[in-house]
Design an enzyme around this catalytic site. Structure first.
Site, PDB file in Angstrom:
ATOM      1  N   GLY A  21       0.832  -1.204   0.000  1.00  0.00           N
ATOM      2  CA  GLY A  21       0.000   0.000   0.000  1.00  0.00           C
ATOM      3  C   GLY A  21       0.864   1.250   0.000  1.00  0.00           C
ATOM      4  N   ARG A  58      13.422  10.316  -2.604  1.00  0.00           N
ATOM      5  CA  ARG A  58      14.305  11.472  -2.845  1.00  0.00           C
ATOM      6  C   ARG A  58      15.577  11.382  -1.991  1.00  0.00           C
ATOM      7  NH1 ARG A  58      14.549  16.161   0.178  1.00  0.00           N
ATOM      8  NH2 ARG A  58      15.104  18.116  -0.864  1.00  0.00           N
ATOM      9  N   ARG A  80      19.370  10.966  -3.470  1.00  0.00           N
ATOM     10  CA  ARG A  80      20.372  12.035  -3.353  1.00  0.00           C
ATOM     11  C   ARG A  80      21.530  11.658  -2.430  1.00  0.00           C
ATOM     12  NH1 ARG A  80      16.635  17.497  -4.004  1.00  0.00           N
ATOM     13  NH2 ARG A  80      16.128  17.058  -6.181  1.00  0.00           N
ATOM     14  N   ARG A  92       0.658  -5.104  -5.913  1.00  0.00           N
ATOM     15  CA  ARG A  92       0.686  -6.377  -5.197  1.00  0.00           C
ATOM     16  C   ARG A  92       1.239  -7.367  -6.216  1.00  0.00           C
ATOM     17  NH1 ARG A  92      -0.771  -4.354  -0.111  1.00  0.00           N
ATOM     18  NH2 ARG A  92      -2.492  -2.926  -0.414  1.00  0.00           N
ATOM     19  N   ASP A 119      -0.542   1.576   8.246  1.00  0.00           N
ATOM     20  CA  ASP A 119      -1.156   0.709   9.263  1.00  0.00           C
ATOM     21  C   ASP A 119      -0.349   0.662  10.564  1.00  0.00           C
ATOM     22  OD1 ASP A 119      -2.927   0.182   7.257  1.00  0.00           O
ATOM     23  OD2 ASP A 119      -2.143  -1.801   6.793  1.00  0.00           O
ATOM     24  N   GLY A 176     -11.468  12.262  20.225  1.00  0.00           N
ATOM     25  CA  GLY A 176     -12.433  12.298  21.315  1.00  0.00           C
ATOM     26  C   GLY A 176     -13.643  11.392  21.102  1.00  0.00           C
ATOM     27  N   GLU A 188     -16.444   8.450  21.474  1.00  0.00           N
ATOM     28  CA  GLU A 188     -17.147   7.835  22.616  1.00  0.00           C
ATOM     29  C   GLU A 188     -16.851   6.337  22.685  1.00  0.00           C
ATOM     30  OE1 GLU A 188     -18.328  10.609  21.222  1.00  0.00           O
ATOM     31  OE2 GLU A 188     -18.192  11.530  23.193  1.00  0.00           O
TER      32      GLU A 188
HETATM   33  P1  ATP Z   1       0.642  -2.204   3.540  1.00  0.00           P
HETATM   34  O1  ATP Z   1       0.500  -2.919   4.854  1.00  0.00           O
HETATM   35  O2  ATP Z   1       0.951  -0.764   3.735  1.00  0.00           O
HETATM   36  O3  ATP Z   1      -0.466  -2.427   2.583  1.00  0.00           O
HETATM   37  P2  ATP Z   1       2.524  -4.258   2.732  1.00  0.00           P
HETATM   38  O4  ATP Z   1       3.937  -4.138   2.359  1.00  0.00           O
HETATM   39  O5  ATP Z   1       2.232  -5.021   3.992  1.00  0.00           O
HETATM   40  O6  ATP Z   1       1.963  -2.790   2.798  1.00  0.00           O
HETATM   41  P3  ATP Z   1       1.413  -6.414   1.087  1.00  0.00           P
HETATM   42  O7  ATP Z   1       0.397  -6.338   0.009  1.00  0.00           O
HETATM   43  O8  ATP Z   1       1.145  -7.273   2.258  1.00  0.00           O
HETATM   44  O9  ATP Z   1       1.693  -4.904   1.501  1.00  0.00           O
HETATM   45  O10 ATP Z   1       2.780  -6.925   0.422  1.00  0.00           O
HETATM   46  C1  ATP Z   1       3.309  -6.319  -0.728  1.00  0.00           C
HETATM   47  C2  ATP Z   1       3.996  -7.339  -1.622  1.00  0.00           C
HETATM   48  O11 ATP Z   1       5.081  -7.957  -0.922  1.00  0.00           O
HETATM   49  C3  ATP Z   1       3.130  -8.502  -2.080  1.00  0.00           C
HETATM   50  O12 ATP Z   1       2.334  -8.173  -3.185  1.00  0.00           O
HETATM   51  C4  ATP Z   1       4.181  -9.536  -2.448  1.00  0.00           C
HETATM   52  O13 ATP Z   1       4.746  -9.236  -3.710  1.00  0.00           O
HETATM   53  C5  ATP Z   1       5.263  -9.304  -1.411  1.00  0.00           C
HETATM   54  N1  ATP Z   1       5.111 -10.252  -0.288  1.00  0.00           N
HETATM   55  C6  ATP Z   1       4.214 -10.238   0.703  1.00  0.00           C
HETATM   56  N2  ATP Z   1       4.373 -11.272   1.559  1.00  0.00           N
HETATM   57  C7  ATP Z   1       5.433 -11.976   1.084  1.00  0.00           C
HETATM   58  C8  ATP Z   1       6.124 -13.155   1.516  1.00  0.00           C
HETATM   59  N3  ATP Z   1       5.772 -13.817   2.618  1.00  0.00           N
HETATM   60  N4  ATP Z   1       7.168 -13.579   0.766  1.00  0.00           N
HETATM   61  C9  ATP Z   1       7.546 -12.914  -0.351  1.00  0.00           C
HETATM   62  N5  ATP Z   1       6.942 -11.806  -0.792  1.00  0.00           N
HETATM   63  C10 ATP Z   1       5.906 -11.334  -0.114  1.00  0.00           C
END
Ligand code: ATP
Length: 325
Positions: free
Chosen positions: A13, A23, A27, A74, A129, A187, A189
Protein backbone atom coordinates in the site's frame (compact mmCIF):
# COMPACT_ATOMS: atom_id res chain seq x y z
CA UNK A 1 31.22 -3.27 0.81
CA UNK A 2 32.10 -1.09 -2.10
CA UNK A 3 28.84 -0.14 -3.66
CA UNK A 4 28.45 1.20 -7.16
CA UNK A 5 24.91 0.73 -8.20
CA UNK A 6 21.74 0.40 -6.16
CA UNK A 7 18.05 -0.02 -6.97
CA UNK A 8 15.07 1.04 -4.91
CA UNK A 9 11.38 0.23 -5.01
CA UNK A 10 8.13 0.99 -3.19
CA UNK A 11 5.82 -1.95 -2.46
CA UNK A 12 2.42 -2.75 -0.96
CA UNK A 13 0.00 0.00 0.00
CA UNK A 14 1.30 3.48 -0.82
CA UNK A 15 2.00 5.72 2.16
CA UNK A 16 2.44 9.50 2.34
CA UNK A 17 6.17 10.13 2.75
CA UNK A 18 7.32 7.36 0.39
CA UNK A 19 8.37 10.05 -2.10
CA UNK A 20 10.43 11.86 0.51
CA UNK A 21 12.21 8.53 1.15
CA UNK A 22 12.80 7.99 -2.60
CA UNK A 23 14.31 11.47 -2.84
CA UNK A 24 16.54 10.99 0.21
CA UNK A 25 17.82 7.57 -0.91
CA UNK A 26 18.57 8.87 -4.38
CA UNK A 27 20.37 12.03 -3.35
CA UNK A 28 22.34 10.42 -0.53
CA UNK A 29 23.50 7.67 -2.88
CA UNK A 30 24.39 10.16 -5.65
CA UNK A 31 26.35 12.09 -3.04
CA UNK A 32 28.43 8.94 -2.59
CA UNK A 33 28.93 8.70 -6.37
CA UNK A 34 26.74 5.62 -6.64
CA UNK A 35 24.32 5.03 -9.49
CA UNK A 36 20.65 4.78 -8.59
CA UNK A 37 17.85 2.92 -10.38
CA UNK A 38 14.19 3.21 -9.47
CA UNK A 39 12.12 0.06 -9.97
CA UNK A 40 8.58 0.75 -11.17
CA UNK A 41 5.56 -0.96 -9.57
CA UNK A 42 7.35 -2.70 -6.71
CA UNK A 43 8.23 -6.40 -6.95
CA UNK A 44 6.09 -6.66 -10.08
CA UNK A 45 8.45 -4.29 -11.88
CA UNK A 46 11.47 -6.08 -10.42
CA UNK A 47 10.31 -9.34 -11.99
CA UNK A 48 9.68 -7.49 -15.29
CA UNK A 49 13.01 -5.63 -15.27
CA UNK A 50 11.39 -2.17 -15.11
CA UNK A 51 14.39 -0.14 -14.02
CA UNK A 52 14.70 3.61 -14.59
CA UNK A 53 17.89 5.56 -13.86
CA UNK A 54 17.36 8.30 -11.26
CA UNK A 55 19.33 11.49 -11.06
CA UNK A 56 18.97 14.38 -8.63
CA UNK A 57 16.49 16.25 -10.86
CA UNK A 58 14.27 13.17 -11.34
CA UNK A 59 13.42 13.23 -7.64
CA UNK A 60 12.82 16.98 -7.52
CA UNK A 61 9.39 18.37 -6.71
CA UNK A 62 8.14 15.17 -5.07
CA UNK A 63 8.85 15.67 -1.35
CA UNK A 64 5.41 17.24 -0.85
CA UNK A 65 3.44 14.58 -2.76
CA UNK A 66 1.51 11.66 -1.28
CA UNK A 67 1.63 8.26 -3.02
CA UNK A 68 4.76 7.04 -4.77
CA UNK A 69 6.18 8.31 -8.07
CA UNK A 70 7.67 4.84 -8.67
CA UNK A 71 4.26 3.18 -8.44
CA UNK A 72 3.43 0.17 -6.32
CA UNK A 73 1.69 -3.16 -6.87
CA UNK A 74 0.69 -6.38 -5.20
CA UNK A 75 2.84 -9.09 -6.74
CA UNK A 76 1.82 -12.57 -5.55
CA UNK A 77 4.44 -14.32 -7.73
CA UNK A 78 7.16 -12.72 -5.65
CA UNK A 79 6.11 -14.98 -2.78
CA UNK A 80 7.33 -17.93 -4.89
CA UNK A 81 10.99 -18.84 -5.18
CA UNK A 82 10.70 -18.85 -8.98
CA UNK A 83 9.44 -15.25 -8.88
CA UNK A 84 12.32 -14.15 -6.70
CA UNK A 85 14.85 -15.96 -8.94
CA UNK A 86 13.52 -13.96 -11.89
CA UNK A 87 14.03 -10.78 -9.84
CA UNK A 88 17.60 -11.81 -8.92
CA UNK A 89 18.33 -12.55 -12.57
CA UNK A 90 17.30 -9.01 -13.61
CA UNK A 91 19.25 -7.42 -10.73
CA UNK A 92 22.40 -9.32 -11.75
CA UNK A 93 21.93 -8.48 -15.42
CA UNK A 94 21.84 -4.78 -14.58
CA UNK A 95 24.89 -5.07 -12.34
CA UNK A 96 22.96 -3.90 -9.27
CA UNK A 97 24.85 -4.37 -6.00
CA UNK A 98 22.02 -3.80 -3.51
CA UNK A 99 18.27 -3.15 -3.28
CA UNK A 100 16.32 -0.84 -0.96
CA UNK A 101 12.68 -1.79 -0.32
CA UNK A 102 10.30 0.89 0.98
CA UNK A 103 7.14 -0.78 2.31
CA UNK A 104 5.15 -2.49 5.07
CA UNK A 105 4.76 -5.93 6.56
CA UNK A 106 4.29 -8.01 3.42
CA UNK A 107 6.92 -6.05 1.52
CA UNK A 108 9.52 -6.62 4.23
CA UNK A 109 8.63 -10.33 4.35
CA UNK A 110 9.40 -10.39 0.62
CA UNK A 111 12.56 -8.39 1.26
CA UNK A 112 13.66 -10.92 3.88
CA UNK A 113 12.99 -13.77 1.45
CA UNK A 114 15.16 -12.09 -1.20
CA UNK A 115 17.89 -11.25 1.27
CA UNK A 116 17.90 -14.89 2.46
CA UNK A 117 18.76 -15.93 -1.11
CA UNK A 118 22.02 -14.01 -0.74
CA UNK A 119 21.26 -10.62 -2.27
CA UNK A 120 22.12 -7.49 -0.21
CA UNK A 121 18.95 -5.60 0.67
CA UNK A 122 17.84 -2.96 3.17
CA UNK A 123 14.23 -2.17 4.11
CA UNK A 124 12.64 1.17 4.96
CA UNK A 125 9.61 0.95 7.29
CA UNK A 126 6.63 2.45 5.51
CA UNK A 127 2.93 1.70 5.99
CA UNK A 128 -0.02 3.74 7.20
CA UNK A 129 -1.16 0.71 9.26
CA UNK A 130 1.79 0.98 11.69
CA UNK A 131 1.79 -2.82 11.91
CA UNK A 132 5.45 -3.40 11.10
CA UNK A 133 7.79 -4.68 13.81
CA UNK A 134 10.99 -2.64 14.12
CA UNK A 135 9.66 0.89 13.70
CA UNK A 136 7.53 3.16 15.86
CA UNK A 137 6.05 4.81 13.92
CA UNK A 138 6.34 3.86 10.25
CA UNK A 139 6.29 6.35 7.37
CA UNK A 140 2.72 7.47 6.56
CA UNK A 141 1.12 6.92 9.96
CA UNK A 142 1.25 10.55 11.04
CA UNK A 143 -0.39 11.79 7.84
CA UNK A 144 -3.09 9.09 7.86
CA UNK A 145 -3.82 9.83 11.50
CA UNK A 146 -4.09 13.56 10.89
CA UNK A 147 -6.42 13.11 7.91
CA UNK A 148 -8.55 10.71 9.95
CA UNK A 149 -8.95 13.09 12.89
CA UNK A 150 -9.69 15.98 10.57
CA UNK A 151 -12.61 13.96 9.20
CA UNK A 152 -13.74 13.02 12.71
CA UNK A 153 -13.64 16.70 13.74
CA UNK A 154 -15.89 17.62 10.84
CA UNK A 155 -18.35 14.87 11.62
CA UNK A 156 -18.43 16.03 15.22
CA UNK A 157 -19.30 19.56 14.10
CA UNK A 158 -22.21 18.45 11.97
CA UNK A 159 -23.19 15.80 14.53
CA UNK A 160 -23.55 18.39 17.30
CA UNK A 161 -25.97 20.39 15.21
CA UNK A 162 -28.27 17.44 14.66
CA UNK A 163 -27.83 15.31 17.79
CA UNK A 164 -26.40 12.57 15.69
CA UNK A 165 -23.96 9.78 16.31
CA UNK A 166 -21.41 9.17 13.60
CA UNK A 167 -19.94 5.79 12.97
CA UNK A 168 -16.55 6.25 11.29
CA UNK A 169 -14.69 3.37 9.73
CA UNK A 170 -10.94 3.88 9.42
CA UNK A 171 -8.24 2.02 7.51
CA UNK A 172 -5.74 -0.24 9.24
CA UNK A 173 -6.46 -3.78 8.02
CA UNK A 174 -5.95 -6.21 10.93
CA UNK A 175 -4.22 -3.71 13.16
CA UNK A 176 -6.20 -1.20 15.25
CA UNK A 177 -3.50 1.39 15.82
CA UNK A 178 -4.88 4.02 13.45
CA UNK A 179 -8.45 3.63 14.75
CA UNK A 180 -7.42 3.68 18.40
CA UNK A 181 -5.14 6.71 18.10
CA UNK A 182 -7.67 8.56 15.94
CA UNK A 183 -10.39 7.67 18.44
CA UNK A 184 -8.41 9.11 21.32
CA UNK A 185 -7.18 12.18 19.43
CA UNK A 186 -10.66 12.73 17.98
CA UNK A 187 -12.43 12.30 21.31
CA UNK A 188 -14.54 9.30 20.26
CA UNK A 189 -17.15 7.84 22.62
CA UNK A 190 -16.47 4.27 21.49
CA UNK A 191 -13.46 2.71 19.73
CA UNK A 192 -13.76 -0.72 18.14
CA UNK A 193 -10.61 -2.47 16.89
CA UNK A 194 -9.74 -6.06 15.96
CA UNK A 195 -7.63 -6.39 19.13
CA UNK A 196 -10.63 -5.37 21.28
CA UNK A 197 -13.95 -6.00 19.56
CA UNK A 198 -17.16 -4.56 21.02
CA UNK A 199 -20.51 -6.18 20.21
CA UNK A 200 -23.15 -3.95 18.53
CA UNK A 201 -25.43 -4.31 21.61
CA UNK A 202 -22.71 -2.97 23.85
CA UNK A 203 -21.92 -0.09 21.46
CA UNK A 204 -25.62 0.79 21.44
CA UNK A 205 -25.79 0.81 25.22
CA UNK A 206 -22.70 3.02 25.48
CA UNK A 207 -24.23 5.46 23.01
CA UNK A 208 -27.46 5.43 24.98
CA UNK A 209 -25.52 6.21 28.16
CA UNK A 210 -23.66 9.05 26.43
CA UNK A 211 -27.00 10.45 25.24
CA UNK A 212 -28.40 10.30 28.77
CA UNK A 213 -25.27 12.05 30.10
CA UNK A 214 -26.29 14.97 27.92
CA UNK A 215 -23.94 14.62 25.00
CA UNK A 216 -25.09 16.40 21.87
CA UNK A 217 -23.22 14.06 19.56
CA UNK A 218 -21.25 10.85 19.64
CA UNK A 219 -18.45 9.40 17.58
CA UNK A 220 -17.83 5.69 17.19
CA UNK A 221 -14.55 4.77 15.49
CA UNK A 222 -14.41 1.30 13.95
CA UNK A 223 -11.35 -0.24 12.33
CA UNK A 224 -11.91 -1.82 8.90
CA UNK A 225 -10.57 -5.19 10.05
CA UNK A 226 -13.23 -5.71 12.75
CA UNK A 227 -15.54 -8.72 12.75
CA UNK A 228 -18.45 -6.27 12.81
CA UNK A 229 -17.47 -3.46 10.45
CA UNK A 230 -19.28 -0.10 10.33
CA UNK A 231 -21.95 -1.38 7.95
CA UNK A 232 -22.74 -4.40 10.12
CA UNK A 233 -22.99 -2.22 13.23
CA UNK A 234 -25.16 0.32 11.42
CA UNK A 235 -27.49 -2.46 10.30
CA UNK A 236 -27.89 -3.54 13.91
CA UNK A 237 -28.56 0.06 14.98
CA UNK A 238 -31.26 0.53 12.34
CA UNK A 239 -33.28 -2.08 14.14
CA UNK A 240 -32.72 -0.52 17.57
CA UNK A 241 -32.65 3.21 16.75
CA UNK A 242 -35.18 4.27 19.40
CA UNK A 243 -33.11 2.56 22.10
CA UNK A 244 -30.00 4.65 21.29
CA UNK A 245 -31.23 8.23 21.44
CA UNK A 246 -29.06 9.43 18.60
CA UNK A 247 -29.76 9.02 14.91
CA UNK A 248 -26.75 7.18 13.52
CA UNK A 249 -24.91 7.95 10.27
CA UNK A 250 -22.05 5.98 8.73
CA UNK A 251 -18.89 7.34 7.09
CA UNK A 252 -16.30 5.02 5.61
CA UNK A 253 -12.87 6.60 5.32
CA UNK A 254 -11.20 4.54 2.65
CA UNK A 255 -8.32 5.52 0.46
CA UNK A 256 -8.82 9.26 1.04
CA UNK A 257 -6.60 8.96 4.10
CA UNK A 258 -3.78 7.56 1.97
CA UNK A 259 -3.61 10.20 -0.72
CA UNK A 260 -2.87 13.25 1.43
CA UNK A 261 0.27 15.35 1.25
CA UNK A 262 2.71 14.03 3.87
CA UNK A 263 2.93 15.95 7.16
CA UNK A 264 6.21 17.54 8.21
CA UNK A 265 6.79 14.62 10.58
CA UNK A 266 6.35 12.01 7.84
CA UNK A 267 8.65 13.94 5.48
CA UNK A 268 11.30 14.18 8.17
CA UNK A 269 11.25 10.55 9.27
CA UNK A 270 11.15 9.40 5.63
CA UNK A 271 14.13 11.61 4.83
CA UNK A 272 16.11 10.35 7.81
CA UNK A 273 15.29 6.72 7.02
CA UNK A 274 16.23 7.18 3.35
CA UNK A 275 19.62 8.61 4.28
CA UNK A 276 20.14 5.91 6.95
CA UNK A 277 19.35 3.09 4.49
CA UNK A 278 22.09 4.26 2.12
CA UNK A 279 24.49 4.80 5.03
CA UNK A 280 23.79 1.27 6.29
CA UNK A 281 24.81 -0.15 2.90
CA UNK A 282 27.92 2.04 2.92
CA UNK A 283 28.74 0.58 6.37
CA UNK A 284 28.52 -2.90 4.84
CA UNK A 285 25.22 -3.70 6.55
CA UNK A 286 22.32 -5.42 4.81
CA UNK A 287 19.51 -7.85 5.61
CA UNK A 288 18.15 -5.16 7.93
CA UNK A 289 15.17 -2.86 8.28
CA UNK A 290 15.77 0.83 8.90
CA UNK A 291 13.10 2.11 11.28
CA UNK A 292 12.40 4.69 13.92
CA UNK A 293 12.38 4.29 17.70
CA UNK A 294 12.18 7.03 20.30
CA UNK A 295 13.08 9.77 17.80
CA UNK A 296 16.17 7.92 16.63
CA UNK A 297 16.91 5.76 13.62
CA UNK A 298 17.26 2.06 14.43
CA UNK A 299 18.34 -1.00 12.47
CA UNK A 300 16.69 -4.41 12.98
CA UNK A 301 17.60 -7.67 11.19
CA UNK A 302 14.91 -8.55 8.62
CA UNK A 303 14.72 -12.01 10.15
CA UNK A 304 13.56 -10.48 13.45
CA UNK A 305 11.16 -8.17 11.62
CA UNK A 306 9.62 -11.05 9.66
CA UNK A 307 9.21 -13.29 12.71
CA UNK A 308 7.67 -10.77 15.13
CA UNK A 309 4.34 -9.02 15.34
CA UNK A 310 3.99 -5.51 16.62
CA UNK A 311 1.70 -5.42 19.65
CA UNK A 312 -0.70 -2.61 20.37
CA UNK A 313 -0.64 -1.23 23.91
CA UNK A 314 -4.17 -2.06 25.03
CA UNK A 315 -3.98 0.28 28.05
CA UNK A 316 -5.01 2.93 25.55
CA UNK A 317 -8.40 1.25 25.16
CA UNK A 318 -9.15 1.72 28.83
CA UNK A 319 -7.96 5.30 28.63
CA UNK A 320 -10.24 5.99 25.66
CA UNK A 321 -13.20 4.79 27.76
CA UNK A 322 -12.31 6.89 30.76
CA UNK A 323 -11.92 10.00 28.62
CA UNK A 324 -15.27 9.46 26.89
CA UNK A 325 -17.32 9.89 30.05
P1 ATP B 1 0.64 -2.20 3.54
O1 ATP B 1 0.50 -2.92 4.85
O2 ATP B 1 0.95 -0.76 3.73
O3 ATP B 1 -0.47 -2.43 2.58
P2 ATP B 1 2.52 -4.26 2.73
O4 ATP B 1 3.94 -4.14 2.36
O5 ATP B 1 2.23 -5.02 3.99
O6 ATP B 1 1.96 -2.79 2.80
P3 ATP B 1 1.41 -6.41 1.09
O7 ATP B 1 0.40 -6.34 0.01
O8 ATP B 1 1.15 -7.27 2.26
O9 ATP B 1 1.69 -4.90 1.50
O10 ATP B 1 2.78 -6.92 0.42
C1 ATP B 1 3.31 -6.32 -0.73
C2 ATP B 1 4.00 -7.34 -1.62
O11 ATP B 1 5.08 -7.96 -0.92
C3 ATP B 1 3.13 -8.50 -2.08
O12 ATP B 1 2.33 -8.17 -3.19
C4 ATP B 1 4.18 -9.54 -2.45
O13 ATP B 1 4.75 -9.24 -3.71
C5 ATP B 1 5.26 -9.30 -1.41
N1 ATP B 1 5.11 -10.25 -0.29
C6 ATP B 1 4.21 -10.24 0.70
N2 ATP B 1 4.37 -11.27 1.56
C7 ATP B 1 5.43 -11.98 1.08
C8 ATP B 1 6.12 -13.16 1.52
N3 ATP B 1 5.77 -13.82 2.62
N4 ATP B 1 7.17 -13.58 0.77
C9 ATP B 1 7.55 -12.91 -0.35
N5 ATP B 1 6.94 -11.81 -0.79
C10 ATP B 1 5.91 -11.33 -0.11
Amino acid sequence: MSMKRIALLTSGGDAPGMNAAIRAVTRRALDRDWEVFGVERGYQGLMQSSFIPLNARDVGGIIQLGGTVLGSARAPEFATEAGRRTALHHLAKRGIDALIVIGGNGSQAGNHALSSMGFPTVGIASTIDNDLYGSEPTIGVDTALNVTIESIDRLRTTGSSHHRAHLVQTMGRDHGFLALMAGIAGGAEVVVIPEAEVEPDEIASRLRAAYLRGKTHSIVVVSEGCKNNAQAIAHHFEQHEDEIGFVVRVTILGHVVRGAAPTARDRLIATRMGVAAVDALADGQHGILVGYEGDEICRTPLEIVASNQKKLNLDWIQLARILAQ
